[in-house]
Design a protein around this motif. Sequence first.
Motif, short mmCIF file in Angstrom:
data_model
loop_
_atom_site.label_atom_id
_atom_site.label_comp_id
_atom_site.label_asym_id
_atom_site.label_seq_id
_atom_site.Cartn_x
_atom_site.Cartn_y
_atom_site.Cartn_z
N LEU A 67 0.83 -1.20 0.00
CA LEU A 67 0.00 0.00 0.00
C LEU A 67 0.87 1.26 0.00
O LEU A 67 0.61 2.20 -0.75
CB LEU A 67 -0.93 0.00 1.22
N ILE A 68 1.91 1.26 0.81
CA ILE A 68 2.83 2.41 0.85
C ILE A 68 3.52 2.57 -0.49
O ILE A 68 3.63 3.69 -1.02
CB ILE A 68 3.85 2.26 1.99
N ALA A 69 3.99 1.47 -1.07
CA ALA A 69 4.66 1.54 -2.38
C ALA A 69 3.71 2.08 -3.44
O ALA A 69 4.09 2.91 -4.27
CB ALA A 69 5.17 0.16 -2.79
N PHE A 70 2.45 1.63 -3.40
CA PHE A 70 1.44 2.10 -4.35
C PHE A 70 1.22 3.60 -4.20
O PHE A 70 1.19 4.34 -5.19
CB PHE A 70 0.13 1.34 -4.13
N ALA A 71 1.06 4.06 -2.97
CA ALA A 71 0.83 5.49 -2.72
C ALA A 71 2.02 6.33 -3.19
O ALA A 71 1.85 7.36 -3.84
CB ALA A 71 0.57 5.73 -1.23
N LEU A 72 3.22 5.89 -2.87
CA LEU A 72 4.42 6.64 -3.28
C LEU A 72 4.59 6.62 -4.80
O LEU A 72 4.98 7.63 -5.40
CB LEU A 72 5.66 6.08 -2.59
N ALA A 73 4.29 5.49 -5.43
CA ALA A 73 4.40 5.42 -6.90
C ALA A 73 3.40 6.37 -7.55
O ALA A 73 3.73 7.03 -8.54
CB ALA A 73 4.15 3.98 -7.37
N ASN A 74 2.20 6.47 -6.99
CA ASN A 74 1.22 7.40 -7.53
C ASN A 74 1.71 8.84 -7.46
O ASN A 74 1.51 9.62 -8.39
CB ASN A 74 -0.13 7.27 -6.81
N ILE A 75 2.37 9.19 -6.38
CA ILE A 75 2.91 10.55 -6.26
C ILE A 75 4.07 10.74 -7.23
O ILE A 75 4.16 11.75 -7.92
CB ILE A 75 3.37 10.82 -4.81
N ALA A 76 4.97 9.75 -7.30
CA ALA A 76 6.14 9.86 -8.18
C ALA A 76 5.75 9.95 -9.65
O ALA A 76 6.43 10.61 -10.43
CB ALA A 76 7.07 8.66 -7.95
N LEU A 77 4.66 9.30 -10.02
CA LEU A 77 4.24 9.27 -11.41
C LEU A 77 3.14 10.26 -11.74
O LEU A 77 2.63 10.29 -12.85
CB LEU A 77 3.75 7.85 -11.78
N GLU A 78 2.78 11.09 -10.78
CA GLU A 78 1.70 12.06 -10.97
C GLU A 78 1.94 12.89 -12.22
O GLU A 78 3.05 13.30 -12.52
CB GLU A 78 1.61 12.97 -9.75
N ASP A 79 0.86 13.17 -12.93
CA ASP A 79 0.98 13.91 -14.18
C ASP A 79 0.88 15.42 -14.00
O ASP A 79 0.87 16.16 -14.98
CB ASP A 79 -0.06 13.44 -15.20
N ASN A 80 0.79 15.89 -12.76
CA ASN A 80 0.72 17.32 -12.45
C ASN A 80 -0.47 18.01 -13.10
O ASN A 80 -0.41 19.18 -13.47
CB ASN A 80 2.01 18.04 -12.85
N PHE A 81 -1.58 17.28 -13.23
CA PHE A 81 -2.77 17.84 -13.86
C PHE A 81 -3.19 19.15 -13.21
O PHE A 81 -3.45 20.13 -13.89
CB PHE A 81 -3.94 16.84 -13.80
#
Length: 74
Positions: free
Chosen positions: A41-55
């Motif tokens: 869950l932590i890895a998923f959350a951090l990956a989502n932030i790292a890959l965020e598209d800055n919409f």
Amino acid sequence: MRSAEKIGLLREKDRRITGRISSELIHEAKARTGIDSDTDLIAFALANIALEDNFGEVFRSLEGTVDPELDLEF
């Protein structure tokens, strides 16, 4: 997670993080994602932030750039 893995963000687990988190927050996050493991869950959350598209940032930067003559139908 495939995108994070593809660009090398998940190669090795060489860092440990700790913190106190609300059990309700963890429960809801696991329920919404289907992830059972705290580590995953932590890895998923951090990956989502790292890959965020800055919409949001891009959207705000475009404020006022829509053609005033554009018919938005309202």
